[in-house]
Scaffold this motif. Sequence first.
Motif, mmCIF file in Angstrom:
data_model
loop_
_atom_site.group_PDB
_atom_site.id
_atom_site.type_symbol
_atom_site.label_atom_id
_atom_site.label_comp_id
_atom_site.label_asym_id
_atom_site.label_seq_id
_atom_site.Cartn_x
_atom_site.Cartn_y
_atom_site.Cartn_z
ATOM 1 N N MET A 32 -19.174 -57.816 -12.474
ATOM 2 C CA MET A 32 -20.365 -57.942 -13.296
ATOM 3 C C MET A 32 -21.424 -58.784 -12.598
ATOM 4 S SD MET A 32 -18.754 -58.202 -17.091
ATOM 5 C CE MET A 32 -20.110 -57.688 -18.095
ATOM 6 N N THR A 33 -20.981 -59.830 -11.898
ATOM 7 C CA THR A 33 -21.931 -60.671 -11.177
ATOM 8 C C THR A 33 -22.617 -59.866 -10.080
ATOM 9 O OG1 THR A 33 -20.396 -62.474 -11.513
ATOM 10 C CG2 THR A 33 -22.201 -62.885 -10.014
ATOM 11 N N ALA A 34 -21.793 -59.073 -9.386
ATOM 12 C CA ALA A 34 -22.322 -58.295 -8.279
ATOM 13 C C ALA A 34 -22.929 -56.985 -8.776
ATOM 14 C CB ALA A 34 -21.203 -57.986 -7.280
ATOM 15 N N GLY A 35 -22.889 -56.815 -10.082
ATOM 16 C CA GLY A 35 -23.288 -55.539 -10.665
ATOM 17 C C GLY A 35 -24.723 -55.156 -10.374
ATOM 18 N N ARG A 36 -24.934 -53.855 -10.385
ATOM 19 C CA ARG A 36 -26.260 -53.350 -10.087
ATOM 20 C C ARG A 36 -27.201 -53.575 -11.271
ATOM 21 N NH1 ARG A 36 -21.813 -49.335 -9.255
ATOM 22 N NH2 ARG A 36 -21.255 -50.836 -10.776
ATOM 23 N N ARG A 37 -26.579 -53.811 -12.445
ATOM 24 C CA ARG A 37 -27.393 -53.933 -13.646
ATOM 25 C C ARG A 37 -27.462 -55.387 -14.091
ATOM 26 N NH1 ARG A 37 -23.146 -51.006 -13.546
ATOM 27 N NH2 ARG A 37 -22.129 -52.692 -14.391
ATOM 28 N N TYR B 75 -21.312 -44.123 -13.943
ATOM 29 C CA TYR B 75 -22.356 -43.099 -13.847
ATOM 30 C C TYR B 75 -23.342 -43.251 -15.018
ATOM 31 C CZ TYR B 75 -24.512 -38.453 -14.045
ATOM 32 O OH TYR B 75 -25.402 -37.426 -14.100
ATOM 33 N N ALA B 76 -22.779 -43.376 -16.216
ATOM 34 C CA ALA B 76 -23.615 -43.476 -17.410
ATOM 35 C C ALA B 76 -24.449 -44.757 -17.396
ATOM 36 C CB ALA B 76 -22.736 -43.429 -18.658
ATOM 37 N N ARG B 77 -23.810 -45.868 -17.017
ATOM 38 C CA ARG B 77 -24.514 -47.154 -16.991
ATOM 39 C C ARG B 77 -25.684 -47.129 -16.013
ATOM 40 N NH1 ARG B 77 -19.783 -49.931 -15.964
ATOM 41 N NH2 ARG B 77 -18.655 -50.048 -17.913
ATOM 42 N N GLU B 78 -25.419 -46.566 -14.830
ATOM 43 C CA GLU B 78 -26.470 -46.545 -13.816
ATOM 44 C C GLU B 78 -27.679 -45.734 -14.267
ATOM 45 O OE1 GLU B 78 -24.444 -45.202 -10.353
ATOM 46 O OE2 GLU B 78 -23.430 -47.131 -10.097
ATOM 47 N N ARG B 79 -27.447 -44.821 -15.179
ATOM 48 C CA ARG B 79 -28.545 -43.972 -15.646
ATOM 49 C C ARG B 79 -29.016 -44.340 -17.044
ATOM 50 N NH1 ARG B 79 -25.551 -42.023 -12.099
ATOM 51 N NH2 ARG B 79 -26.259 -40.576 -10.492
ATOM 52 N N GLY B 80 -28.493 -45.449 -17.568
ATOM 53 C CA GLY B 80 -28.911 -45.891 -18.883
ATOM 54 C C GLY B 80 -28.490 -44.966 -20.013
ATOM 55 N N ILE B 81 -27.374 -44.262 -19.798
ATOM 56 C CA ILE B 81 -26.870 -43.359 -20.831
ATOM 57 C C ILE B 81 -25.983 -44.159 -21.782
ATOM 58 C CG2 ILE B 81 -25.377 -41.359 -21.260
ATOM 59 C CD1 ILE B 81 -26.279 -40.436 -18.345
ATOM 60 N N ALA B 82 -26.309 -44.136 -23.073
ATOM 61 C CA ALA B 82 -25.599 -44.977 -24.036
ATOM 62 C C ALA B 82 -24.288 -44.350 -24.498
ATOM 63 C CB ALA B 82 -26.481 -45.255 -25.244
ATOM 64 N N ALA C 210 -20.958 -33.017 -22.195
ATOM 65 C CA ALA C 210 -22.072 -32.516 -21.374
ATOM 66 C C ALA C 210 -22.407 -33.496 -20.252
ATOM 67 C CB ALA C 210 -23.292 -32.273 -22.259
ATOM 68 N N ILE C 211 -22.393 -34.799 -20.585
ATOM 69 C CA ILE C 211 -22.641 -35.835 -19.563
ATOM 70 C C ILE C 211 -21.546 -35.777 -18.507
ATOM 71 C CG2 ILE C 211 -22.763 -38.338 -19.165
ATOM 72 C CD1 ILE C 211 -25.150 -37.495 -20.728
ATOM 73 N N MET C 212 -20.299 -35.592 -18.969
ATOM 74 C CA MET C 212 -19.175 -35.536 -18.033
ATOM 75 C C MET C 212 -19.356 -34.359 -17.068
ATOM 76 S SD MET C 212 -16.166 -36.456 -20.787
ATOM 77 C CE MET C 212 -14.718 -36.762 -19.770
ATOM 78 N N ASP C 213 -19.831 -33.237 -17.592
ATOM 79 C CA ASP C 213 -20.060 -32.063 -16.739
ATOM 80 C C ASP C 213 -21.123 -32.357 -15.688
ATOM 81 O OD1 ASP C 213 -18.191 -30.443 -17.913
ATOM 82 O OD2 ASP C 213 -19.582 -29.585 -19.366
ATOM 83 N N THR C 214 -22.221 -32.957 -16.156
ATOM 84 C CA THR C 214 -23.311 -33.275 -15.230
ATOM 85 C C THR C 214 -22.831 -34.253 -14.164
ATOM 86 O OG1 THR C 214 -24.763 -33.106 -17.141
ATOM 87 C CG2 THR C 214 -25.730 -33.986 -15.131
#
Length: 141
Positions: free
Chosen positions: A75-80, A115-122, A127-131
């Motif tokens: 979390m410290t090194a996290g991109r977000r 993947y979801a976090r990096e794209r701000g997907i809540a 469908a998200i899993m497919d993408t």
Amino acid sequence: MKFLCVECDQQMAFAERQLPGDGTLAATFKCPKCGRVVAMLTNPMETQLVSSLGVEIGGRTVPAEAFEMVRANVMTAGRRDGLTAGPTWSADAQERLGRVPSFVRGMVKKIYADYARERGIAEITPAIMDTARTELGLEGM
Ligand SMILES: [Zn+2]
């Protein structure tokens, strides 16, 4: 716990260990002779078993507290911004995740969550899993 390269009859050297923070553990071992790499994945229960037995992986035992520590480091090194909660999983996405073989489920779950976090997907849906699968080249996961 040791890995042998069958072709070379050589003991493989520990290459990398990851504790993603969700209790899964991934360790890779490399043959010093031919360079072949194998990976060992354990689910949270197996990881607990390994650590409770004090089995050495990569020359160090895996302390149970390491999971919390690694999570904090990630979390410290996290991109977000770090402390935000992870994405939620819709019921059908959870069901689909449940069909993933248990020994890789933790890893797969983390990949989708990242993947979801990096794209701000809540919320993660099928469908998200497919993408994500298409974008990340994870066909079959
Ligand atoms: Zn080899």
